[in-house]
Design an enzyme around this catalytic site. Sequence first.
Site, PDB file in Angstrom:
ATOM      1  CG  LEU A  16      60.496  45.483  62.750  1.00 45.57           C
ATOM      2  CD1 LEU A  16      59.607  44.568  61.928  1.00 45.57           C
ATOM      3  CD2 LEU A  16      61.918  45.467  62.196  1.00 45.57           C
ATOM      4  N   GLY A  19      55.389  52.515  65.586  1.00 41.39           N
ATOM      5  CA  GLY A  19      54.930  53.799  66.105  1.00 41.39           C
ATOM      6  C   GLY A  19      55.248  54.947  65.168  1.00 41.39           C
ATOM      7  CG  ASP A 149      54.264  38.657  70.770  1.00 41.33           C
ATOM      8  OD1 ASP A 149      55.093  37.794  70.425  1.00 41.33           O
ATOM      9  OD2 ASP A 149      54.512  39.879  70.802  1.00 41.33           O
ATOM     10  CD  GLU A 151      52.329  38.591  75.254  1.00 44.51           C
ATOM     11  OE1 GLU A 151      53.437  39.133  75.355  1.00 44.51           O
ATOM     12  OE2 GLU A 151      52.188  37.353  75.225  1.00 44.51           O
ATOM     13  CE  LYS A 189      68.515  34.914  51.357  1.00 45.82           C
ATOM     14  NZ  LYS A 189      68.387  33.968  50.200  1.00 45.82           N
ATOM     15  CB  CYS A 381      59.450  67.022  87.106  1.00 42.33           C
ATOM     16  SG  CYS A 381      58.254  66.233  88.215  1.00 42.33           S
ATOM     17  N   GLY A 383      64.059  68.109  88.418  1.00 37.15           N
ATOM     18  CA  GLY A 383      65.110  69.096  88.162  1.00 37.15           C
ATOM     19  C   GLY A 383      64.849  70.422  88.849  1.00 37.15           C
ATOM     20  CD  GLN A 385      60.418  67.742  93.427  1.00 34.86           C
ATOM     21  OE1 GLN A 385      61.021  66.750  93.841  1.00 34.86           O
ATOM     22  NE2 GLN A 385      59.142  67.710  93.067  1.00 34.86           N
ATOM     23  CD  GLU A 405      61.190  60.925  95.572  1.00 31.85           C
ATOM     24  OE1 GLU A 405      61.110  59.943  94.827  1.00 31.85           O
ATOM     25  OE2 GLU A 405      61.237  62.100  95.159  1.00 31.85           O
ATOM     26  CG  HIS A 507      57.031  66.297  83.058  1.00 30.54           C
ATOM     27  ND1 HIS A 507      58.240  65.633  83.038  1.00 30.54           N
ATOM     28  CD2 HIS A 507      56.486  66.037  84.275  1.00 30.54           C
ATOM     29  CE1 HIS A 507      58.422  65.001  84.183  1.00 30.54           C
ATOM     30  NE2 HIS A 507      57.368  65.229  84.961  1.00 30.54           N
ATOM     31  CD  GLU A 509      59.314  66.473  79.634  1.00 26.17           C
ATOM     32  OE1 GLU A 509      59.394  65.516  80.438  1.00 26.17           O
ATOM     33  OE2 GLU A 509      59.332  67.673  79.996  1.00 26.17           O
TER      34      GLU A 509
END
Length: 534
Positions: A16, A19, A149, A151, A189, A381, A383, A385, A405, A507, A509
């Site tokens: 919804l 955040g 919930d 938890e 509603k 990152c 990208g 490599q 890797e 990173h 971003e």
Amino acid sequence: MMTSYIFVTGGVLSGLGKGITAASLGRLLKMRGLKVAAQKLDPYLNIDPGTMNPIQHGEVFVTDDGAETDLDLGHYERFIDEDLNKYSNMTSGKVYWNVLTREREGGYLGKTVQIIPHITDEIKRFIYSVGQEGGADVVITEIGGTIGDIESQPFLEAVRQVAQEVSSDHCLFLHVTLVPYLPSVGEYKTKPTQHSVRELQSLGITPDMIICRCDKPLSTELKRKIASRCGVPLNSVISNVTMPGLYMVPGMLEAQNISDTVVGRLGLDCLKPDFTEWDAMLRRAEVATQTVRIALVGKYIQLRDAYLSVAESLTHAGYENSAKVMIEWVDSESLEGGDLSVLENCDGILVPGGFGNRGIEGKIAACKYARENGIPYFGICLGLQIAVIEFARNVLGIADANSFEFAPDGANSVIAYMPDQSGDIPKGGTMRLGAYPCILEEDTLARRLYGKPAIAERHRHRLEVNNDYRGRLVDGGLTVSGHSPDGTLVEIVEIKNHPFFIGTQFHPEFKSRPNRAHPIFRGFIEAAAKGKKK
């Protein structure tokens, strides 16, 4: 000023916008001159989201101090424009881990360890810490999940206790809920909201404000109905209307005097919100004169939230280049058959971070296409490599160049594990994480974009450019334009005599803001726009 606490809960269903609501309110309070801190409490049992599949959970947002956190913290940082820290995200797993570790060390002196008070006390300690760490006037805490919930119950009990401890004058509960529109009967509603509030009240918490997610603004009659049924003042029922853009939400909420209501309820003495900078950013977005198409070549595109900060950073860069950025979401596996036609109409190609060898050859093909055809390329990152592997294969002629890797038995690992990352080390919070310094070489694209000789950016990786191949790469034409202060780690690579070709091991971003685009993203979109004009 005594610190005030705002708790954001959600009801009916997930998604919804708790955040965005928390981030927007944080921005409005900051506009009023208040020091704001934000945090997210997540009910899942993982210690943090660092080992979770991005297709399930979305991106992992990294803070300066190296905490791997929920993607909502990215919203908080972008809206509030404050660097968050390790106290800004806590999971049930981390709570139990801390308590059980303390118990094993004898920290409870033989007492029986229980949910109340030990788990709730640990949660409260965490809530208080984020405000103390940053000297905040207001702490906004979002509680993940949905009311009901099982938890989430320890978190709700903990915040109920916080309200008692700091007094109701310095605590506010904000409940985000759904007011659905049923076309079959032609009306909104309110019953789901009423039931959700009743569920929250059964846990000992009565909301002070109800944020109603809806497609159109609610009428005064509907707001009055919700207010009377849920026990809140009429001005505390706010329509949270779906907007064309995320950054329009603060203005939409403020049009309903939400920040006046909040500061009045908390008794905060502060200025009226100053929208000057925010409105200027929105105006730049409105006057975009061209469209720039960027191919985002990734392996997790089934859930676009896996690249949330990258997508938002592209949008920010578009604002500052009078451009509307359209993202072409490209599954890297789809390029492995050799059909790259999806890239032909794109003005730039971006390869983001990731792990594992699935789709890698498609990313390499996209990088090669950008390099050979003069299309702006930005690698983040993994990208970076990918760019090094592609260059080694197709420029230096090392046909089997790869990353350790992906090919641990390969003869030419141009990408290898960092010295402290190799071997059988446990996963989870053990990568190179957080902000590290980087020195920029003169007469390079990176230096021109940043406009200064040294920077600090956030990292999340285990592998790096293998220094055994560094000399050959540089001699072949790959420029190392950024490196660690001791020169041992490659942080940025680029290719000269190309419209725009850059890769970063970090990173960027994570540090872009809607009112202040990251310099590399800004330069990338500028280059893409110029190429489109040509």
